[in-house]
Design a protein around this motif. Structure first.
Motif, PDB file in Angstrom:
ATOM      1  N   ALA A   1       0.813  -1.218   0.000  1.00 47.87           N
ATOM      2  CA  ALA A   1       0.000   0.000   0.000  1.00 47.87           C
ATOM      3  C   ALA A   1       0.848   1.269   0.000  1.00 47.87           C
ATOM      4  O   ALA A   1       0.328   2.360  -0.261  1.00 47.87           O
ATOM      5  N   GLY A   2       2.130   1.154   0.335  1.00 49.14           N
ATOM      6  CA  GLY A   2       3.024   2.308   0.338  1.00 49.14           C
ATOM      7  C   GLY A   2       2.872   3.240   1.515  1.00 49.14           C
ATOM      8  O   GLY A   2       3.334   4.390   1.471  1.00 49.14           O
ATOM      9  N   VAL A   3       2.232   2.780   2.599  1.00 54.72           N
ATOM     10  CA  VAL A   3       1.957   3.643   3.751  1.00 54.72           C
ATOM     11  C   VAL A   3       3.019   3.460   4.835  1.00 54.72           C
ATOM     12  O   VAL A   3       3.787   2.492   4.811  1.00 54.72           O
ATOM     13  N   PRO A   4       3.086   4.370   5.826  1.00 56.23           N
ATOM     14  CA  PRO A   4       4.093   4.255   6.878  1.00 56.23           C
ATOM     15  C   PRO A   4       3.646   3.338   8.017  1.00 56.23           C
ATOM     16  O   PRO A   4       2.449   3.195   8.278  1.00 56.23           O
ATOM     17  N   ALA A   5       4.622   2.743   8.703  1.00 58.45           N
ATOM     18  CA  ALA A   5       4.322   1.891   9.861  1.00 58.45           C
ATOM     19  C   ALA A   5       5.528   1.850  10.781  1.00 58.45           C
ATOM     20  O   ALA A   5       6.673   2.008  10.340  1.00 58.45           O
ATOM     21  N   ILE A   6       5.259   1.637  12.055  1.00 54.04           N
ATOM     22  CA  ILE A   6       6.326   1.558  13.045  1.00 54.04           C
ATOM     23  C   ILE A   6       6.108   0.318  13.907  1.00 54.04           C
ATOM     24  O   ILE A   6       4.975  -0.095  14.151  1.00 54.04           O
ATOM     25  N   SER A   7       7.212  -0.285  14.335  1.00 52.26           N
ATOM     26  CA  SER A   7       7.149  -1.372  15.311  1.00 52.26           C
ATOM     27  C   SER A   7       7.803  -0.899  16.597  1.00 52.26           C
ATOM     28  O   SER A   7       8.916  -0.365  16.572  1.00 52.26           O
ATOM     29  N   VAL A   8       7.082  -1.064  17.713  1.00 49.66           N
ATOM     30  CA  VAL A   8       7.625  -0.701  19.026  1.00 49.66           C
ATOM     31  C   VAL A   8       7.484  -1.901  19.964  1.00 49.66           C
ATOM     32  O   VAL A   8       6.545  -2.687  19.841  1.00 49.66           O
ATOM     33  N   PRO A   9       8.417  -2.077  20.894  1.00 49.44           N
ATOM     34  CA  PRO A   9       8.320  -3.203  21.834  1.00 49.44           C
ATOM     35  C   PRO A   9       7.062  -3.099  22.688  1.00 49.44           C
ATOM     36  O   PRO A   9       6.715  -2.018  23.174  1.00 49.44           O
ATOM     37  N   CYS A  10       6.376  -4.240  22.878  1.00 45.57           N
ATOM     38  CA  CYS A  10       5.157  -4.205  23.706  1.00 45.57           C
ATOM     39  C   CYS A  10       5.094  -5.365  24.687  1.00 45.57           C
ATOM     40  O   CYS A  10       4.029  -5.671  25.223  1.00 45.57           O
ATOM     41  N   GLY A  11       6.237  -6.019  24.947  1.00 45.59           N
ATOM     42  CA  GLY A  11       6.246  -7.110  25.910  1.00 45.59           C
ATOM     43  C   GLY A  11       7.207  -8.211  25.500  1.00 45.59           C
ATOM     44  O   GLY A  11       7.942  -8.085  24.512  1.00 45.59           O
ATOM     45  N   THR A  12       7.187  -9.290  26.264  1.00 47.21           N
ATOM     46  CA  THR A  12       8.010 -10.462  25.963  1.00 47.21           C
ATOM     47  C   THR A  12       7.168 -11.716  26.185  1.00 47.21           C
ATOM     48  O   THR A  12       6.146 -11.682  26.878  1.00 47.21           O
ATOM     49  N   ASN A  13       7.617 -12.817  25.604  1.00 48.50           N
ATOM     50  CA  ASN A  13       6.929 -14.087  25.853  1.00 48.50           C
ATOM     51  C   ASN A  13       7.546 -14.770  27.065  1.00 48.50           C
ATOM     52  O   ASN A  13       8.401 -14.207  27.764  1.00 48.50           O
TER      53      ASN A  13
ATOM     54  N   ALA B   1      -0.648   7.608   4.228  1.00 54.92           N
ATOM     55  CA  ALA B   1       0.536   8.025   3.484  1.00 54.92           C
ATOM     56  C   ALA B   1       0.965   9.432   3.905  1.00 54.92           C
ATOM     57  O   ALA B   1       0.132  10.345   4.015  1.00 54.92           O
ATOM     58  N   PHE B   2       2.250   9.574   4.205  1.00 55.08           N
ATOM     59  CA  PHE B   2       2.888  10.833   4.601  1.00 55.08           C
ATOM     60  C   PHE B   2       2.369  11.390   5.927  1.00 55.08           C
ATOM     61  O   PHE B   2       2.599  12.560   6.236  1.00 55.08           O
ATOM     62  N   ASP B   3       1.721  10.531   6.717  1.00 61.70           N
ATOM     63  CA  ASP B   3       1.271  10.964   8.042  1.00 61.70           C
ATOM     64  C   ASP B   3       2.113  10.293   9.123  1.00 61.70           C
ATOM     65  O   ASP B   3       1.596   9.728  10.090  1.00 61.70           O
ATOM     66  N   GLU B   4       3.431  10.346   8.946  1.00 65.29           N
ATOM     67  CA  GLU B   4       4.334   9.804   9.958  1.00 65.29           C
ATOM     68  C   GLU B   4       4.147  10.482  11.309  1.00 65.29           C
ATOM     69  O   GLU B   4       4.393   9.872  12.352  1.00 65.29           O
ATOM     70  N   SER B   5       3.706  11.720  11.296  1.00 61.41           N
ATOM     71  CA  SER B   5       3.534  12.458  12.555  1.00 61.41           C
ATOM     72  C   SER B   5       2.543  11.754  13.478  1.00 61.41           C
ATOM     73  O   SER B   5       2.790  11.618  14.687  1.00 61.41           O
ATOM     74  N   THR B   6       1.426  11.278  12.930  1.00 65.37           N
ATOM     75  CA  THR B   6       0.430  10.586  13.760  1.00 65.37           C
ATOM     76  C   THR B   6       0.960   9.239  14.229  1.00 65.37           C
ATOM     77  O   THR B   6       0.754   8.834  15.380  1.00 65.37           O
ATOM     78  N   VAL B   7       1.654   8.537  13.341  1.00 68.76           N
ATOM     79  CA  VAL B   7       2.248   7.241  13.710  1.00 68.76           C
ATOM     80  C   VAL B   7       3.227   7.433  14.857  1.00 68.76           C
ATOM     81  O   VAL B   7       3.201   6.708  15.862  1.00 68.76           O
ATOM     82  N   LEU B   8       4.100   8.413  14.735  1.00 66.65           N
ATOM     83  CA  LEU B   8       5.090   8.679  15.779  1.00 66.65           C
ATOM     84  C   LEU B   8       4.426   9.160  17.071  1.00 66.65           C
ATOM     85  O   LEU B   8       4.848   8.778  18.175  1.00 66.65           O
ATOM     86  N   ARG B   9       3.394   9.983  16.944  1.00 64.41           N
ATOM     87  CA  ARG B   9       2.696  10.498  18.139  1.00 64.41           C
ATOM     88  C   ARG B   9       2.094   9.355  18.948  1.00 64.41           C
ATOM     89  O   ARG B   9       2.243   9.295  20.181  1.00 64.41           O
ATOM     90  N   ALA B  10       1.398   8.442  18.279  1.00 66.27           N
ATOM     91  CA  ALA B  10       0.767   7.330  18.989  1.00 66.27           C
ATOM     92  C   ALA B  10       1.808   6.380  19.569  1.00 66.27           C
ATOM     93  O   ALA B  10       1.674   5.925  20.717  1.00 66.27           O
TER      94      ALA B  10
END
Length: 486
Positions: free
Chosen positions: A434-446, A460-469
């Motif tokens: 889709a060409g959109v932005p995404a981030i992976s952040v740690p959320c726990g361990t097994n 698309a091009f809304d990295e600001s919202t991704v980073l904010r959340a």
């Protein structure tokens, strides 16, 4: 490792107060590499002489008051498919064993302008083809959290180096999850920007319509700093987007009240590890407690993403890798007795099994009589997958789900089963299509202490919202503060 546990802005503050020198940071990086590299094996080439020379230059600028770079003095690792002037760039392939580029990738020019320091080139799956780092022609990188497990791929060296504290940040490339999946496996932050936001000039192409360079860091704030430095239009890249670059740091308000989050039911179906599901749903509750609202949605074409991706990516790889012929650059077979021998033997000896597999699949899909049945149909399905995102983003600000269906698996567990290996990218691949932005952040361990990644996907091009959340979630939890015990 203590220096690299600090935030970027804290290190910058100490540098400007003369409590630290750039040489101290470089010393710390190589000291740590000396401690752990024989076990982690994140690097392919070190740049010690060049890094120390650069540190001396930057310390002089610090004394002259010219230390104004956004990433001033920070040691960085660079994935080995990003070309670096005068510094060996192999793509973890024997075919490029002797390749020293004569120019920088655009992102390297931007890092130079931001006044960071290149510590070395990082291991990867050969030509970025793989999800475990076991396809490198040189050696296997190991996960710092458990050395018997993979670090993920293809940017496994980038994620492992940051997790092990060998560099402050790293650059990777993401074609179908190759930044986010290893970031999830190694318990660090991995950001895949919108296609076209960061120049691909100087990135050795795997699949040109999917590849994207992005940062691997210890925190979301640090990812925002690196993105600020490397984003922007580049006339040398025909796919570079000419858009305004916002102040990503100003987006890190910690406030997600009213943020609308979509949770696709397809992301929590068959095949997801229970520990991953629990960790991601717990993360959703954290965001909800901060004022975000969420709703379950359906993205019905998600199930076709893996098949679509491997047809399209392999087809583009078949075309892109035709340039490696033993004539223009790279290693030439010493056994060649004719021009045809140069082509056939150089490629046969230089490419590894996974690269050959994808070239053959792509060549088949593009061949006469099969183009319409496979490649063209995959392009049509790609449009449907993108449309799923378009529909969701009409109502929602973000899509939330796991980065990968399981934590890191053991070395060798899937190396002989490429189909199972490909399915590890089932949640990350649609983002690239889709060409959109995404981030992976740690959320726990097994239960085994292996990290789990939360994926947040934006418009698309809304990295600001991704980073904010992502930043708001990070501030409410301590997962990103955990470190492997090497």
């Amino acid at each position: 490792m203590s220096l690299f546990q600090s935030k970027l802005r804290d290190i910058q503050d100490r540098l400007h107060k003369k409590e630290l020198s750039v040489a101290d940071l470089v010393d710390e990086s190589y000291r740590r590499i000396g401690e752990v590299e024989d076990r982690v094996k994140a690097f392919l080439t070190l740049n010690e002489e060049g890094a120390r020379r650069r540190a001396a230059e930057l310390d002089d600028r610090l004394g002259d008051g010219e230390a104004k770079g956004l990433l001033f003095g920070l040691p960085a690792g660079i994935k080995d498919n990003i070309v670096t002037r005068g510094l060996r760039t192999t793509c973890a392939s024997k075919l490029l064993d002797n390749f020293k580029p004569v120019h920088h990738a655009t992102v390297m020019d931007k890092l130079d302008a931001a006044q960071s320091i290149t510590i070395g080139k990082l291991n990867m799956d050969e030509f970025a083809m793989g999800g475990s780092n076991e396809n490198s022609a040189y050696h296997v990188t190991r996960n710092p959290w458990n050395l018997e497990h993979v670090p993920g791929g293809s940017s496994g060296g980038s994620a492992a180096a940051v997790a092990a504290g060998e560099v402050f940040f790293a650059l990777g490339s993401d074609t179908g999850g190759s930044i986010r999946q290893p970031a999830a496996y190694c318990g660090v932050v991995g950001l895949k920007p919108t296609y076209g936001l960061v120049s691909r000039f100087g990135l050795v192409a795997f699949a040109s319509s999917l590849d994207q360079i992005g940062p691997v860091t210890r925190s979301v704030e640090d990812a925002a700093y690196v993105l600020q430095a490397i984003a922007g239009h580049d006339p040398l890249d025909s796919t570079s987007a000419n858009v305004d670059i916002p102040d990503y740091l100003s987006a890190l308000t910690g406030d997600v009240r009213g943020l609308r989050i979509a949770v696709p039911k397809e992301y929590f179906g068959e095949g997801i590890d229970p520990a991953v599901k629990d960790a991601v749903l717990t993360a959703l509750k954290v965001l909800e407690s901060q004022g975000a609202v969420w709703e379950e949605v359906s993205m019905p074409h998600n199930e076709y993403a893996v098949a679509t991706y491997y047809l399209l990516a392999s087809s583009e790889a078949s075309s892109n890798l035709a340039r490696f012929d033993g004539v223009r650059y790279g290693v030439r077979s010493s056994e060649a007795e004719s021009l045809l021998d140069v082509f056939v033997k150089s490629r046969s000896e230089g490419f590894g099994d996974e690269v050959k597999r994808r070239i053959m699949l792509g060549t088949y899909a593009l061949s006469s009589g099969y183009y319409d049945a496979y490649y063209l149909k995959a392009q049509k399905v790609r449009t449907l997958i993108k449309r799923d995102f378009d529909v969701v983003f009409e109502k929602f600000d973000l899509v939330l789900g796991p980065t990968a269906p399981t934590p890191a698996f053991k070395l060798g567990a899937q190396v002989d089963d490429p189909l199972t290996m490909y399915l590890n990218d089932i949640f990350s691949i649609p983002v690239n299509l889709a060409g959109v932005p995404a981030i992976s952040v740690p959320c726990g361990t097994n239960a085994e202490g292996l990290p789990i990644g939360l994926q947040l996907i934006g418009r698309a091009f809304d990295e600001s919202t991704v980073l904010r959340a992502a930043h708001a979630y990070e501030q409410a939890t301590d997962h990103h503060k955990q470190r492997p015990n090497l």
